[in-house]
Design an enzyme around this catalytic site. Structure first.
Site, short mmCIF file in Angstrom:
data_model
loop_
_atom_site.label_atom_id
_atom_site.label_comp_id
_atom_site.label_asym_id
_atom_site.label_seq_id
_atom_site.Cartn_x
_atom_site.Cartn_y
_atom_site.Cartn_z
N LYS A 81 0.82 -1.21 0.00
CA LYS A 81 0.00 0.00 0.00
C LYS A 81 0.85 1.26 0.00
CE LYS A 81 -4.30 -1.67 2.02
NZ LYS A 81 -5.22 -1.59 3.17
N LYS A 126 -4.20 -9.94 -7.36
CA LYS A 126 -5.54 -10.16 -6.78
C LYS A 126 -6.48 -9.02 -7.17
CE LYS A 126 -5.30 -7.72 -2.53
NZ LYS A 126 -5.36 -7.42 -1.19
N LYS A 132 -9.85 -3.12 -4.93
CA LYS A 132 -10.69 -1.94 -5.13
C LYS A 132 -9.92 -0.82 -5.80
CE LYS A 132 -13.26 -2.77 -0.85
NZ LYS A 132 -13.09 -2.63 0.59
P1 TYM Z 1 -10.95 -5.10 2.83
O1 TYM Z 1 -12.08 -4.16 2.86
O2 TYM Z 1 -9.76 -4.74 2.04
O3 TYM Z 1 -11.44 -6.53 2.33
C1 TYM Z 1 -12.58 -7.13 2.87
C2 TYM Z 1 -12.47 -8.64 2.74
O4 TYM Z 1 -12.35 -9.01 1.37
C3 TYM Z 1 -11.28 -9.92 1.20
N1 TYM Z 1 -10.71 -9.75 -0.14
C4 TYM Z 1 -10.57 -10.73 -1.03
N2 TYM Z 1 -10.88 -12.03 -0.99
C5 TYM Z 1 -10.65 -12.77 -2.10
N3 TYM Z 1 -10.13 -12.26 -3.24
C6 TYM Z 1 -9.79 -10.96 -3.33
N4 TYM Z 1 -9.29 -10.47 -4.46
C7 TYM Z 1 -10.02 -10.13 -2.20
N5 TYM Z 1 -9.83 -8.81 -1.95
C8 TYM Z 1 -10.26 -8.60 -0.68
C9 TYM Z 1 -10.30 -9.56 2.31
O5 TYM Z 1 -9.45 -10.64 2.60
C10 TYM Z 1 -11.23 -9.23 3.44
O6 TYM Z 1 -11.61 -10.40 4.15
N6 TYM Z 1 -8.02 -5.59 6.79
C11 TYM Z 1 -9.36 -5.99 6.35
C12 TYM Z 1 -10.45 -5.28 7.13
C13 TYM Z 1 -10.44 -5.53 8.59
C14 TYM Z 1 -10.69 -6.76 9.22
C15 TYM Z 1 -10.62 -6.49 10.63
C16 TYM Z 1 -10.97 -8.04 8.77
C17 TYM Z 1 -10.22 -4.59 9.55
N7 TYM Z 1 -10.34 -5.18 10.79
C18 TYM Z 1 -10.80 -7.51 11.56
C19 TYM Z 1 -11.16 -9.05 9.71
C20 TYM Z 1 -11.08 -8.78 11.09
C21 TYM Z 1 -9.47 -5.76 4.85
O7 TYM Z 1 -8.56 -6.00 4.14
O8 TYM Z 1 -10.60 -5.30 4.36
#
Ligand code: TYM
Length: 328
Positions: free
Chosen positions: A113, A195, A198
């Site tokens: 990032k 991957k 967004k």
């Molecule tokens: P975020 O918003 O980036 O992603 C949300 C969830 O989507 C999954 N994800 C994917 N899974 C499969 N293929 C992909 N290309 C892909 N892109 C995203 C992520 O693994 C995630 O599960 N850090 C977390 C947010 C967070 C969180 C937490 C999660 C903050 N606190 C506590 C669990 C527990 C995140 O990346 O969100």
């Protein structure tokens, strides 16, 4: 026997895409009966990258609406906004003081990032995993359903919890990652070596949950494949493997059945078939999202009730951690 508790979160940045859905949200929805569920729109994580304040507020509620439209059932799950519970950043501070710099320095998502965001590499972005650990540990969570990209952050959450329990006394449950067998890493349609995300540029990278059927079809038709023609599950052929995996999760067919189905077909027909199952799966979600978008008051009520329900748990854990480290 008491149900195990799961916690997970999603950031209200950009638009929610098929990777988020298959890696995380679909599993939250599908296992709602099995667990005691806490799901969170992690807006405090979102400000680790530059956000327009007005837009962030709107997106926070829109994402909550989308989660409800995907099937989060408020009778079975608690849904709330991270910034509504002050104990998240408060516990993150205590955890910060117990995470070795060396371990935090190894986080690959920070490296990724910060290289993409060179103009705004801030301390919060570096510290992102500590806030995430606080999210999870505050609720004494047994499991954390996430996509594969969160594995390293979960490892850090487990490590800091174990270290804290060892150094100060029993305080946190050690959470297990719950990563789906298929769909844990959905790849970009334009470039299956990265991957789906967004923030990636390019019109043909991601399928967003609100894409129209025409857009979905167009994106799948343009998806990068390869110069072979056998439609089989071969991980070394990332483009075809990605499309097949998407088809597999939505149809629940076996890999053998799927390979037979496409044995005498070309990529053109195959891509249309994948697009069609995605369009059909997203149709009811889009309809429900549209319906809920006229019920903003309802969404806010649900979120407030969710926060009120889980707050006592967060407070109890935080008080315990505070006391154990000697804070009055
Ligand atoms: P975020 O918003 O980036 O992603 C949300 C969830 O989507 C999954 N994800 C994917 N899974 C499969 N293929 C992909 N290309 C892909 N892109 C995203 C992520 O693994 C995630 O599960 N850090 C977390 C947010 C967070 C969180 C937490 C999660 C903050 N606190 C506590 C669990 C527990 C995140 O990346 O969100």
């Amino acid at each position: 026997m008491a149900k195990k508790r799961v916690f997970s979160g999603i950031q209200p940045t950009g638009q929610i895409h098929l990777g988020n859905y298959l890696g995380a949200v679909k599993n939250w929805v599908d296992s709602q009966d099995e667990y005691e569920n806490i799901f969170c729109v992690v807006n405090s994580h979102a400000i680790t990258t530059t956000q327009d304040p007005k837009e962030l507020k709107e997106k926070t509620y829109e994402l909550a609406g989308m989660l409800l439209a995907c099937g989060i059932d408020v009778e079975k799950s608690n849904l709330f906004i991270q910034s509504e519970i002050d104990e998240h950043p408060a516990l993150a501070w205590i955890l910060d003081c117990n995470i070795p710099m060396g371990e935090m320095n190894r986080m690959t998502q920070f490296k990724d990032k910060s290289s993409k965001n060179a103009k705004n590499v801030n301390v919060g972005l570096f510290n992102y995993p500590a806030l995430m650990a606080a999210d999870i540990l505050l609720y004494q969570s047994d499991g954390v359903p996430v996509g594969e990209d969160q594995k390293q952050h979960l490892e850090l959450s487990r490590n800091v919890a174990m270290k804290f329990n060892r150094d100060f006394g029993e305080c946190f449950k050690i959470p297990e990652p719950l990563i789906p067998k298929v769909g844990a890493r959905v790849m970009g349609l334009d470039d299956p070596s990265v991957k789906m995300s967004k923030s990636a540029k390019g019109n043909n990278h991601a399928i967003f949950l609100l894409d129209s059927p025409e857009e979905i079809l167009k994106k799948f038709k343009k998806a990068t494949t390869d110069s072979h023609n056998a439609i089989i599950f071969d991980e070394t052929r990332a483009g075809v493997y990605n499309l097949l995996s998407i088809y597999e999760v939505f149809t629940h067919k076996s890999r053998e059945m799927i390979e037979n189905e496409f044995a005498h077909k070309g990529y053109g027909e195959f891509k249309i078939a994948v697009a069609e199952v995605v369009i059909e799966a997203l149709r009811p979600i889009q309809e429900e999202y549209l319906r809920l978008s006229t019920e903003k008051g309802y969404i806010q009520k649900v979120l407030r009730a969710g926060a009120d329900k889980v707050r006592p748990l967060a407070k109890a854990t935080y008080q315990k951690a505070k006391d154990l480290v000697g804070l009055v």
